[in-house]
Design an enzyme around this catalytic site. Sequence first.
Site, PDB file in Angstrom:
ATOM      1  N   GLY A  17      -4.869  -7.685   1.906  1.00 20.78           N
ATOM      2  CA  GLY A  17      -5.401  -6.404   2.084  1.00 20.78           C
ATOM      3  C   GLY A  17      -6.098  -6.147   3.301  1.00 20.78           C
ATOM      4  N   ASP A  46       2.661  -4.496   0.026  1.00 19.75           N
ATOM      5  CA  ASP A  46       1.777  -4.757  -1.364  1.00 19.75           C
ATOM      6  C   ASP A  46       2.035  -3.654  -2.520  1.00 19.75           C
ATOM      7  OD1 ASP A  46       0.711  -2.324   0.094  1.00 19.75           O
ATOM      8  OD2 ASP A  46      -1.530  -2.952  -0.365  1.00 19.75           O
TER       9      ASP A  46
HETATM   10  N1  LIG Z   1     -18.316   2.882  -6.672  1.00 20.49           N
HETATM   11  C1  LIG Z   1     -17.008   2.462  -6.365  1.00 20.49           C
HETATM   12  N2  LIG Z   1     -16.021   2.966  -7.059  1.00 20.49           N
HETATM   13  C2  LIG Z   1     -14.693   2.746  -6.665  1.00 20.49           C
HETATM   14  N3  LIG Z   1     -14.333   2.013  -5.467  1.00 20.49           N
HETATM   15  C3  LIG Z   1     -15.209   1.756  -4.750  1.00 20.49           C
HETATM   16  C4  LIG Z   1     -16.860   1.746  -5.049  1.00 20.49           C
HETATM   17  N4  LIG Z   1     -17.351   1.144  -4.219  1.00 20.49           N
HETATM   18  C5  LIG Z   1     -16.835   0.776  -3.315  1.00 20.49           C
HETATM   19  N5  LIG Z   1     -15.468   1.115  -3.523  1.00 20.49           N
HETATM   20  C6  LIG Z   1     -14.204   0.491  -3.050  1.00 20.49           C
HETATM   21  O1  LIG Z   1     -13.603  -0.659  -3.464  1.00 20.49           O
HETATM   22  C7  LIG Z   1     -12.669  -1.022  -2.250  1.00 20.49           C
HETATM   23  C8  LIG Z   1     -11.905  -2.310  -2.795  1.00 20.49           C
HETATM   24  O2  LIG Z   1     -12.725  -3.359  -2.853  1.00 20.49           O
HETATM   25  P1  LIG Z   1     -11.961  -4.696  -2.788  1.00 20.49           P
HETATM   26  O3  LIG Z   1     -12.209  -5.501  -1.342  1.00 20.49           O
HETATM   27  O4  LIG Z   1     -12.428  -5.545  -3.992  1.00 20.49           O
HETATM   28  O5  LIG Z   1     -10.470  -4.254  -3.013  1.00 20.49           O
HETATM   29  P2  LIG Z   1      -9.121  -4.996  -2.628  1.00 20.49           P
HETATM   30  O6  LIG Z   1      -8.322  -4.684  -3.624  1.00 20.49           O
HETATM   31  O7  LIG Z   1      -9.482  -6.319  -2.405  1.00 20.49           O
HETATM   32  O8  LIG Z   1      -9.011  -4.305  -1.286  1.00 20.49           O
HETATM   33  P3  LIG Z   1      -7.647  -4.604  -0.327  1.00 20.49           P
HETATM   34  O9  LIG Z   1      -6.682  -5.380  -1.125  1.00 20.49           O
HETATM   35  O10 LIG Z   1      -7.477  -3.401   0.372  1.00 20.49           O
HETATM   36  O11 LIG Z   1      -8.409  -5.481   0.759  1.00 20.49           O
HETATM   37  C9  LIG Z   1     -13.445  -1.046  -1.332  1.00 20.49           C
HETATM   38  O12 LIG Z   1     -12.813  -1.146  -0.081  1.00 20.49           O
HETATM   39  C10 LIG Z   1     -14.411   0.281  -1.508  1.00 20.49           C
HETATM   40  O13 LIG Z   1     -13.368   1.269  -0.744  1.00 20.49           O
HETATM   41  C1  LIG Z   2      -1.052   2.002   1.920  1.00 19.88           C
HETATM   42  C2  LIG Z   2      -1.803   0.781   2.095  1.00 19.88           C
HETATM   43  C3  LIG Z   2      -2.719   0.894   3.110  1.00 19.88           C
HETATM   44  C4  LIG Z   2      -2.259   0.416   0.795  1.00 19.88           C
HETATM   45  O1  LIG Z   2      -2.796  -0.867   0.807  1.00 19.88           O
HETATM   46  C5  LIG Z   2      -0.484  -0.333   2.584  1.00 19.88           C
HETATM   47  O2  LIG Z   2       0.529  -0.132   1.578  1.00 19.88           O
HETATM   48  C6  LIG Z   2       0.349   0.256   3.710  1.00 19.88           C
HETATM   49  O3  LIG Z   2      -0.321  -0.024   4.892  1.00 19.88           O
HETATM   50  N1  LIG Z   2       1.539   0.983   3.713  1.00 19.88           N
HETATM   51  C7  LIG Z   2       2.468   1.231   4.775  1.00 19.88           C
HETATM   52  C8  LIG Z   2       2.578   2.915   4.560  1.00 19.88           C
HETATM   53  C9  LIG Z   2       3.597   3.010   3.426  1.00 19.88           C
HETATM   54  O4  LIG Z   2       3.344   2.625   2.368  1.00 19.88           O
HETATM   55  O5  LIG Z   2       3.904   4.252   3.445  1.00 19.88           O
HETATM   56  K   LIG Z   3      -4.354  -4.573  -1.819  1.00 13.29           K
END
Ligand SMILES: Nc1ncnc2c1ncn2[C@@H]1O[C@H](COP(=O)(O)OP(=O)(O)OP(=O)(O)O)[C@@H](O)[C@H]1O
Ligand SMILES: CC(C)(CO)[C@@H](O)C(=O)NCCC(=O)O
Ligand SMILES: [K+]
Length: 257
Positions: free
Chosen positions: A9, A105
């Site tokens: 991600g 994703d």
């Molecule tokens: N209080 C909150 N409530 C909801 N979301 C929050 C809160 N605080 C932070 N976040 C968000 O949670 C997001 C997700 O964190 P995390 O890295 O665990 O998700 P992820 O699914 O691994 O993300 P990615 O797949 O996009 O890398 C952080 O980027 C932040 O935007």
């Molecule tokens: C929207 C995110 C950032 C979510 O992780 C990813 O799926 C992405 O970069 N998508 C490309 C644009 C689209 O899905 O229309």
């Molecule tokens: K993701």
Amino acid sequence: MGFLALDIGNTRLKWALYAAPHPGAELLAEGAEFLENIDKLAEGPWSGLEAPQHILGCVVAGDAVKRRVQEQMEIWDVTPQWVVSSESEAGLRNGYDHPTRLGADRWVAIIGGYHRMLSQGAPRPMVIVMVGTAVTVEAIDPDGKFLGGLILPGHGIMLRALESGTAGLHVPTGEVRKFPTNTSDALTSGGTFAIAGAVERMVQHVAAHCGAAPKCIMTGGAGWKMAPSMSVPFELVDNLIFEGLLQMAQRRFAQHA
Ligand SMILES: Nc1ncnc2c1ncn2[C@@H]1O[C@H](COP(=O)(O)OP(=O)(O)OP(=O)(O)O)[C@@H](O)[C@H]1O
Ligand SMILES: CC(C)(CO)[C@@H](O)C(=O)NCCC(=O)O
Ligand SMILES: [K+]
């Protein structure tokens, strides 16, 4: 026969090693790293793993990150496969204007969510929410057509945007409240209900379009934080992307076992 599933991600890389490339396979090991730390996978958490025979991943973090991860995989003699969204796969049809432009994703989560729903009973329309760096809200009809979806800023991006765009909004994280009476609570609640409100609208749109209430699934690193604030019942799934990757892996690899 080990199968390594990867979800790269915009904030973190998540990985899981399964005993075989199909749904229900035994989970042997798993981990997550912030993208800053991915150059140490080979000498760290991956160093003790049995070499996987197949690797399937989805990356939305860009080609540079993907290359860095591929370098880490050089400890094994296996060529990774990366998901590209397509017009159809694993019983799903992709309604995006340009199917390959749908985030990998999102496509994987849609496939994982749809098969989870099918395994639970009669086909229903679905809303699938992923709460990560960005938030996505997907609509799927009972026949497996991805109708379209929303992309919203995640909680962190919303807060950082407000902090950088204003003079007076630098405060600690607050609590989710119906009627926030301080800046911290107002910001935290605003972000949470922005996401919950968008999801609620999508649930209404899908119910109207399909003539039945959708089954709703929520996943992603911050899913558990959102769950208490949702207005409709949600199944919280720990990592829907791994479920989707196992579905795809079964179709790509299992017959060659
Ligand atoms: N209080 C909150 N409530 C909801 N979301 C929050 C809160 N605080 C932070 N976040 C968000 O949670 C997001 C997700 O964190 P995390 O890295 O665990 O998700 P992820 O699914 O691994 O993300 P990615 O797949 O996009 O890398 C952080 O980027 C932040 O935007
Ligand atoms: C929207 C995110 C950032 C979510 O992780 C990813 O799926 C992405 O970069 N998508 C490309 C644009 C689209 O899905 O229309
Ligand atoms: K993701």
